[in-house]
Design an enzyme around this catalytic site. Structure first.
Site, PDB file in Angstrom:
ATOM      1  N   THR A 186       0.784  -1.231  -0.009  1.00 53.09           N
ATOM      2  CA  THR A 186       0.046   0.061   0.165  1.00 53.09           C
ATOM      3  C   THR A 186       0.727   1.251   0.106  1.00 53.09           C
ATOM      4  O   THR A 186       1.846   1.634   0.369  1.00 53.09           O
ATOM      5  CB  THR A 186      -0.970   0.113   1.321  1.00 53.09           C
ATOM      6  OG1 THR A 186      -1.527   1.246   1.509  1.00 53.09           O
ATOM      7  CG2 THR A 186       0.006  -0.315   2.464  1.00 53.09           C
ATOM      8  N   ASP A 187       0.170   2.467  -0.622  1.00 55.77           N
ATOM      9  CA  ASP A 187       1.096   3.483  -0.408  1.00 55.77           C
ATOM     10  C   ASP A 187       0.984   4.304   0.988  1.00 55.77           C
ATOM     11  O   ASP A 187       2.016   5.112   1.087  1.00 55.77           O
ATOM     12  CB  ASP A 187       0.242   4.641  -1.345  1.00 55.77           C
ATOM     13  CG  ASP A 187      -1.211   4.958  -1.024  1.00 55.77           C
ATOM     14  OD1 ASP A 187      -1.685   4.422  -0.008  1.00 55.77           O
ATOM     15  OD2 ASP A 187      -2.069   5.891  -1.760  1.00 55.77           O
ATOM     16  N   GLU A 188       0.142   3.717   1.801  1.00 52.26           N
ATOM     17  CA  GLU A 188       0.393   4.002   3.285  1.00 52.26           C
ATOM     18  C   GLU A 188       1.772   3.819   3.764  1.00 52.26           C
ATOM     19  O   GLU A 188       2.073   4.656   4.772  1.00 52.26           O
ATOM     20  CB  GLU A 188      -0.703   3.523   4.150  1.00 52.26           C
ATOM     21  CG  GLU A 188      -2.041   3.948   3.636  1.00 52.26           C
ATOM     22  CD  GLU A 188      -3.317   3.684   4.572  1.00 52.26           C
ATOM     23  OE1 GLU A 188      -2.954   3.880   5.557  1.00 52.26           O
ATOM     24  OE2 GLU A 188      -4.470   3.457   3.954  1.00 52.26           O
ATOM     25  N   LYS A 224       2.390  -3.161   7.483  1.00 48.76           N
ATOM     26  CA  LYS A 224       2.487  -3.540   6.328  1.00 48.76           C
ATOM     27  C   LYS A 224       3.933  -3.368   5.675  1.00 48.76           C
ATOM     28  O   LYS A 224       4.614  -3.964   4.863  1.00 48.76           O
ATOM     29  CB  LYS A 224       1.461  -2.771   5.211  1.00 48.76           C
ATOM     30  CG  LYS A 224      -0.008  -3.024   5.596  1.00 48.76           C
ATOM     31  CD  LYS A 224      -0.125  -4.411   4.940  1.00 48.76           C
ATOM     32  CE  LYS A 224      -0.020  -4.479   3.252  1.00 48.76           C
ATOM     33  NZ  LYS A 224      -0.532  -5.712   2.567  1.00 48.76           N
ATOM     34  N   TYR A 233      -1.518  -0.347  11.026  1.00 52.18           N
ATOM     35  CA  TYR A 233      -1.778  -0.998   9.772  1.00 52.18           C
ATOM     36  C   TYR A 233      -0.711  -1.015   8.842  1.00 52.18           C
ATOM     37  O   TYR A 233       0.028  -1.756   8.343  1.00 52.18           O
ATOM     38  CB  TYR A 233      -3.003  -0.422   9.033  1.00 52.18           C
ATOM     39  CG  TYR A 233      -3.031  -0.689   7.635  1.00 52.18           C
ATOM     40  CD1 TYR A 233      -3.177  -2.273   7.169  1.00 52.18           C
ATOM     41  CD2 TYR A 233      -2.959   0.218   6.557  1.00 52.18           C
ATOM     42  CE1 TYR A 233      -3.456  -2.282   5.994  1.00 52.18           C
ATOM     43  CE2 TYR A 233      -3.261   0.004   5.306  1.00 52.18           C
ATOM     44  CZ  TYR A 233      -3.458  -1.433   4.941  1.00 52.18           C
ATOM     45  OH  TYR A 233      -3.364  -1.673   3.564  1.00 52.18           O
TER      46      TYR A 233
END
Ligand SMILES: NC(=O)c1ccc[n+]([C@@H]2O[C@H](COP(=O)([O-])OP(=O)(O)OC[C@H]3O[C@@H](n4cnc5c(N)ncnc54)[C@H](O)[C@@H]3O)[C@@H](O)[C@H]2O)c1
Length: 336
Positions: free
Chosen positions: A124-126, A152, A148
């Protein structure tokens, strides 16, 4: 190709499985724990289709993983979507995030290493954190801000270490915010669409000016398939959508599309540590020949129509555990 798709009963995983079976002629075994977000309904149109099999199991369980790899013929590649995916839940209860992202990814990497399998980690970009201006590239530093995104990011680093240390043929594909059919209603777009359709209030975090780079799940799934086929091992590829939009604008568009009232908007206390803006540069995966096909305005209209027409899919969710989650999260009950 013979694929083991972990987390394939979720929103993006099921979209990927549908594409690989129908558009690429792959054989697919899905291994999925069926958490609250994983649903066999997401795959029900594929049941009985040649080359498709579903197995219930957790990625942190080595025996289940070995069984699923063997059932795939054996599998030639593992594509890992399996994850806990809701930032709010990671703040309230990070346990499962650590177990699935750290331990689960480790078990899959060990299995891929033992079997000499190709491995794609869906990320994810997060992991890059928030950016006020400009866009993140694959070389941007990792600066995750929630349990989260931190777990990741940890999984991504473990994947890269397996390439570096053991020469595992591993690749990572990081997507921006996805939307489309089959997304669990705790996420912004389905939450707002279903609340709008039911006359519930539309809870917007803070000022609603958090900007996201929206990508349709079919576009992200194609990017992952593209990286599986054409990506270089040991590399990371970002796949961002074509349009950015602030959350409050997304909500206004949904109000227009559903005929709901502006007065349904209710600003609620912001999420702790809420990132302001995510933005991804996708030049590297575009150079491999991928590009997004769905513009946000079209994809959103189609998504709203899908939810309006597919009550069979969301009615059991809205009448089940999700009601309690929602009441706890937003301090009010959903309308029937
Ligand atoms: N939704 C987004 O906007 C977005 C954006 C970029 C990347 N991603 C990544 O894409 C992947 C899929 O996201 P999604 O939105 O489809 O999520 P989702 O929550 O809809 O699906 C996750 C799936 O993983 C399964 N799962 C969870 N823990 C498991 C475990 N321990 N073992 C086996 N299965 C398990 C769940 O049952 C579910 O089917 C995730 O890795 C996520 O980080 C999502």
């Amino acid at each position: 190709m013979r694929l083991l798709v972990c987390g394939g009963a979720g929103f993006i995983g099921s979209t990927f499985v549908r594409q690989r079976l129908r558009e690429h002629g792959d054989e697919v075994v899905v291994l999925d724990k069926l958490t609250y977000a994983g649903r066999e309904e997401n795959l029900q149109d594929l049941a009985g289709e040649q080359g498709f099999r579903f197995m219930r199991g957790a990625i942190e369980d080595p025996a289940a993983v070995a069984e699923a790899i063997a059932a795939a013929g054996p599998a030639q590649a593992i594509v890992n979507f399996a994850a806990e995916t809701h930032v709010d839940r990671s703040i309230a209860d990070p346990d499962a995030f650590v177990a699935t992202h750290a331990l689960g990814t480790y078990v899959l990497l060990e299995a891929a290493r033992a079997g000499g399998l190709r491995y794609v980690q869906v990320s994810t970009d997060e992991v890059y954190g928030s950016i006020e201006q400009g866009t993140f590239t694959e070389d941007s530093p990792l600066a995750p801000s929630s349990p989260y995104s931190a777990t990741k990011a940890g999984a991504d680093l473990l994947v890269l270490s397996y390439h570096h240390t053991y020469e595992l043929a591993a690749t990572i594909c990081r997507g921006s915010n996805n939307y489309g059919p089959y997304q669990y209603p705790e996420k912004l777009i389905p939450l707002m669409v279903l609340n709008a359709l039911h006359g519930d209030s539309l809870p917007v975090y803070g000022d609603g000016m958090q900007v996201r780079n929206w990508i349709h799940a079919t576009d992200f799934a194609r990017a992952i398939g593209h990286v599986l086929e054409h990506g270089a091992v040991g590399e990371v590829y970002n796949a961002g959508g074509p349009d950015e939009e602030a959350n409050i604008e997304v909500v206004r568009r949904i109000i227009e599309l559903t005929g709901a009232a502006q007065s349904q908007i209710e600003h609620v206390k912001d999420r702790p540590g809420h990132d302001r803006r995510y933005s991804l540069s996708s030049e590297k995966v575009r150079a491999l020949g991928w590009e997004p096909r769905v513009r946000f305005a079209d994809g959103l209209a189609e998504t709203v129509a899908w939810y309006a027409e597919n009550g069979w899919w969301w009615e059991p969710i809205r009448s089940g555990e999700y009601r309690e989650y929602y009441a706890q999260q937003y301090g009010r009950a959903l309308q029937d």
